[in-house]
Design an enzyme around this catalytic site. Structure first.
Site, PDB file in Angstrom:
ATOM      1  N   ARG A  92     -21.887 -35.944   0.851  1.00  0.00           N
ATOM      2  CA  ARG A  92     -22.978 -35.168   0.265  1.00  0.00           C
ATOM      3  C   ARG A  92     -24.290 -35.910   0.519  1.00  0.00           C
ATOM      4  O   ARG A  92     -24.439 -37.063   0.108  1.00  0.00           O
ATOM      5  CB  ARG A  92     -22.760 -34.980  -1.239  1.00  0.00           C
ATOM      6  CG  ARG A  92     -23.931 -34.321  -1.913  1.00  0.00           C
ATOM      7  CD  ARG A  92     -23.716 -34.044  -3.408  1.00  0.00           C
ATOM      8  NE  ARG A  92     -24.958 -33.501  -3.929  1.00  0.00           N
ATOM      9  CZ  ARG A  92     -25.655 -34.025  -4.940  1.00  0.00           C
ATOM     10  NH1 ARG A  92     -25.193 -35.087  -5.609  1.00  0.00           N
ATOM     11  NH2 ARG A  92     -26.795 -33.489  -5.317  1.00  0.00           N
ATOM     12  N   HIS A 136     -33.437 -32.728  -3.468  1.00  0.00           N
ATOM     13  CA  HIS A 136     -33.106 -33.861  -4.335  1.00  0.00           C
ATOM     14  C   HIS A 136     -34.426 -34.596  -4.603  1.00  0.00           C
ATOM     15  O   HIS A 136     -34.592 -35.762  -4.235  1.00  0.00           O
ATOM     16  CB  HIS A 136     -32.054 -34.751  -3.668  1.00  0.00           C
ATOM     17  CG  HIS A 136     -31.302 -35.647  -4.617  1.00  0.00           C
ATOM     18  ND1 HIS A 136     -29.931 -35.713  -4.657  1.00  0.00           N
ATOM     19  CD2 HIS A 136     -31.731 -36.526  -5.555  1.00  0.00           C
ATOM     20  CE1 HIS A 136     -29.539 -36.601  -5.570  1.00  0.00           C
ATOM     21  NE2 HIS A 136     -30.622 -37.104  -6.125  1.00  0.00           N
ATOM     22  N   GLU A 181     -29.946 -31.586  -9.989  1.00  0.00           N
ATOM     23  CA  GLU A 181     -30.411 -31.953 -11.325  1.00  0.00           C
ATOM     24  C   GLU A 181     -31.830 -31.481 -11.645  1.00  0.00           C
ATOM     25  O   GLU A 181     -32.734 -32.303 -11.859  1.00  0.00           O
ATOM     26  CB  GLU A 181     -30.345 -33.477 -11.511  1.00  0.00           C
ATOM     27  CG  GLU A 181     -28.950 -34.047 -11.353  1.00  0.00           C
ATOM     28  CD  GLU A 181     -28.899 -35.552 -11.647  1.00  0.00           C
ATOM     29  OE1 GLU A 181     -29.948 -36.173 -11.830  1.00  0.00           O
ATOM     30  OE2 GLU A 181     -27.789 -36.094 -11.698  1.00  0.00           O
ATOM     31  N   ASN A 308     -22.879 -33.609 -12.095  1.00  0.00           N
ATOM     32  CA  ASN A 308     -23.177 -35.043 -12.042  1.00  0.00           C
ATOM     33  C   ASN A 308     -22.994 -35.587 -13.440  1.00  0.00           C
ATOM     34  O   ASN A 308     -23.535 -35.028 -14.406  1.00  0.00           O
ATOM     35  CB  ASN A 308     -24.621 -35.301 -11.598  1.00  0.00           C
ATOM     36  CG  ASN A 308     -24.853 -34.955 -10.137  1.00  0.00           C
ATOM     37  OD1 ASN A 308     -23.926 -34.568  -9.436  1.00  0.00           O
ATOM     38  ND2 ASN A 308     -26.089 -35.103  -9.694  1.00  0.00           N
ATOM     39  N   TYR A 310     -22.438 -39.384 -15.744  1.00  0.00           N
ATOM     40  CA  TYR A 310     -22.370 -40.851 -15.785  1.00  0.00           C
ATOM     41  C   TYR A 310     -21.965 -41.376 -17.150  1.00  0.00           C
ATOM     42  O   TYR A 310     -21.454 -42.476 -17.274  1.00  0.00           O
ATOM     43  CB  TYR A 310     -23.736 -41.443 -15.414  1.00  0.00           C
ATOM     44  CG  TYR A 310     -24.102 -41.178 -13.973  1.00  0.00           C
ATOM     45  CD1 TYR A 310     -23.729 -42.077 -12.986  1.00  0.00           C
ATOM     46  CD2 TYR A 310     -24.769 -40.019 -13.590  1.00  0.00           C
ATOM     47  CE1 TYR A 310     -24.027 -41.842 -11.660  1.00  0.00           C
ATOM     48  CE2 TYR A 310     -25.072 -39.766 -12.261  1.00  0.00           C
ATOM     49  CZ  TYR A 310     -24.696 -40.684 -11.304  1.00  0.00           C
ATOM     50  OH  TYR A 310     -24.979 -40.442  -9.975  1.00  0.00           O
ATOM     51  N   GLU A 370     -21.571 -36.183  -8.336  1.00  0.00           N
ATOM     52  CA  GLU A 370     -21.999 -37.583  -8.504  1.00  0.00           C
ATOM     53  C   GLU A 370     -21.281 -38.189  -9.693  1.00  0.00           C
ATOM     54  O   GLU A 370     -21.215 -37.576 -10.763  1.00  0.00           O
ATOM     55  CB  GLU A 370     -23.501 -37.696  -8.804  1.00  0.00           C
ATOM     56  CG  GLU A 370     -24.399 -37.517  -7.627  1.00  0.00           C
ATOM     57  CD  GLU A 370     -25.873 -37.690  -8.001  1.00  0.00           C
ATOM     58  OE1 GLU A 370     -26.190 -38.455  -8.933  1.00  0.00           O
ATOM     59  OE2 GLU A 370     -26.691 -37.031  -7.342  1.00  0.00           O
TER      60      GLU A 370
HETATM   61  C1  FCB Z   1     -28.718 -39.133 -10.676  1.00  0.00           C
HETATM   62  C2  FCB Z   1     -29.471 -38.818  -9.410  1.00  0.00           C
HETATM   63  C3  FCB Z   1     -29.162 -39.762  -8.275  1.00  0.00           C
HETATM   64  C4  FCB Z   1     -29.012 -41.192  -8.739  1.00  0.00           C
HETATM   65  C5  FCB Z   1     -28.082 -41.275  -9.922  1.00  0.00           C
HETATM   66  C6  FCB Z   1     -27.860 -42.675 -10.425  1.00  0.00           C
HETATM   67  O1  FCB Z   1     -29.406 -38.629 -11.785  1.00  0.00           O
HETATM   68  O2  FCB Z   1     -29.180 -37.520  -8.979  1.00  0.00           O
HETATM   69  O3  FCB Z   1     -30.145 -39.616  -7.298  1.00  0.00           O
HETATM   70  O4  FCB Z   1     -30.236 -41.747  -8.968  1.00  0.00           O
HETATM   71  O5  FCB Z   1     -28.559 -40.491 -10.968  1.00  0.00           O
END
Ligand code: FCB
Length: 464
Positions: A92, A136, A181, A308, A310, A370
């Protein structure tokens, strides 16, 4: 325990994990143009809001910028070889709008299109499926000078750009993501100013979000017109599962507010054709300038949702009702582990998120576009970089993906963020997310242990 039996146990564990994914599951890695390409002033590329933001004193860590980044623009052969060595089935990447249209609209820079054309051909020759993201975050500067995402015309410019790119690459790229995002573009960029273009105006975030969504919705039919019917078009959102720290009614109320703010704001218009109920009131702001028909355009049918993720949000309800973006998160969470970004490691959050998103919205397919972690990696000059915490992060989050599938989530692929260490926006090069280390002074690439671990998992997957 001997090294050999340790390795054998590990290989066995990877086989067990690999076996939990369906045969067609796609394994990849992700990057973004401004974070890796460099070559900011080459071959006719125009400026973007991130060039301008990084050039403004005090905006990025030590004034770092993406001017050179990981120099990927000059290293397509080497970087795609790395992907092949890792055994990636998909990659990607994002397309830099200012490389294609230096003014944002109008005159086309052929050299820019040629670059992505070559990248796509190189990927396909190495059996790696391209997933292209059209936006992006690197908005061409001339468009920002005309108001950026606060100007409705930017949505139309985006749709034209999207159509132009799909016309050129659509015969070979089967998977397309319109926006990455938009929550970050709108809220971090226009609302609180920590990302480009750096405005601090919460009402502007609401208005920018609407135009981003409109741009997405306008782009979809124009793209489809140039794509074979087998192509897939989707959008990628940053999403977070929201949890309560207790059972109080105030906590339940704030969870709802936070869920609307971090998930519903963008998912509801796309899948339900409406913003969450009383959302603007809960933000203490006015609705954006919605014109007749906008919400129908925004709700254009999609083939997949890119997720995405985290971390998660853990809340404790406040006494008085807060604004939706002012709910009180518990931080630090007792006994929790955090990455170098200060993000709590909570793999169950990804599992619950995937299951719930698929239950609450007609998403079709899901991809984790992501997921990954920053840690302060150190290269000692040897042939790898030891990053055991990233290995364990990835293993736990990938296990969470397997659980989500077992609980019915239509998850079809997973992309680790990131293939390479790169320019982490406001944090510059201080944060390393790669499964491949970059020595920025020489641009040497060194596969980290997490990269080797990921390759072993993918290898095990191919063999089961
Ligand atoms: C996301 C972004 C990516 C990267 C990660 C850590 O929010 O899409 O570009 O910075 O975080």
């Amino acid at each position: 325990m001997s090294i050999t039996s340790n390795t054998r146990i590990r290989a066995q564990a990877e086989t067990d994990l690999a076996r939990r994914f369906p045969a067609h599951f796609l394994w990849g890695a992700a990057t973004a143009s401004y974070q890796i390409e460099g070559a900011a002033r080459e071959d006719g590329r125009g400026y973007s809001i991130w060039d301008d933001f990084a050039a403004t004193p005090g905006k990025t860590y030590q004034g770092h910028s993406g001017e050179v980044a990981a120099d990927h623009y000059h290293r397509v052969e080497e970087d795609t070889d790395l992907m092949a060595q890792l055994g990636l089935g998909a990659y990607r990447f994002s397309i830099a709008w200012p490389r294609i249209l230096p003014e944002g609209r109008g005159a086309v820079n052929q050299a820019g299109l040629d670059f992505y054309d070559r990248l796509v051909d190189t990927l396909l020759a190495k059996n790696i499926q391209p997933f292209a993201t059209l936006y992006h975050w690197d908005l061409p500067s001339p468009l920002e000078q005309a108001g950026g995402w606060l100007n409705r015309a930017t949505a139309y410019a985006f749709a034209d750009y999207a159509e132009l790119v799909t016309r050129r690459l659509g015969d070979r790229v089967a998977n397309w993501i319109t926006l990455n995002e938009p929550w970050c573009s709108a809220y971090l960029g226009y609302g609180i100013g920590v990302h480009a273009p750096g405005l601090r105006d919460r009402q502007a975030a609401i208005d920018a979000a609407h135009h981003l969504l409109l741009g997405h919705g306008l782009a979809v039919p124009g793209m489809r017109a140039h794509l074979p019917s087998s192509a897939q078009v989707g959008i990628t959102h940053l999403l977070n599962q929201v949890y309560g720290a207790d059972e109080r009614a105030e906590t339940a109320r704030d969870m709802e507010l936070a869920n609307a703010f971090s998930n519903g704001w963008f998912l509801d218009p796309i899948y339900r054709g409406a913003y969450p109920e009383r959302f603007f009131e809960h933000m203490g702001l006015n609705p954006p300038p919605i014109q007749e028909g906008d919400l129908k355009i925004i709700a254009a049918p999609l083939d997949f949702l890119g997720v995405n993720n985290y971390s998660r949000i853990l809340l404790r309800g406040a006494q008085a009702q807060p604004l939706a973006d002012r709910c009180v998160s518990v931080s630090p969470v007792p006994n929790a582990c955090y990455t170098d970004m200060g993000w709590e490691i909570y793999p169950r959050g990804l599992r619950d998120l995937l299951v719930n998103v698929a239950r609450n919205y007609p998403v079709g397919k899901l991809y984790v576009t992501e997921n990954g972690a920053a840690f302060p990696d150190v290269w000692d000059g040897g042939d790898t970089v030891s990053d055991p915490r990233r290995v364990s992060y990835l293993r736990s989050y990938i296990t969470a993906c397997a659980e989500a599938i077992e609980q019915g989530a239509p998850l079809c692929g997973y992309f680790v963020w990131s293939l390479l260490d790169n320019f982490e926006w406001g944090e510059g090069y201080a944060k390393r997310f790669g499964i491949v280390y970059i020595d920025y002074s020489t641009q040497r690439r060194v596969i980290k242990e997490s990269g080797h671990w990921y390759a072993a998992l993918l290898d095990a997957f191919r063999k089961v």
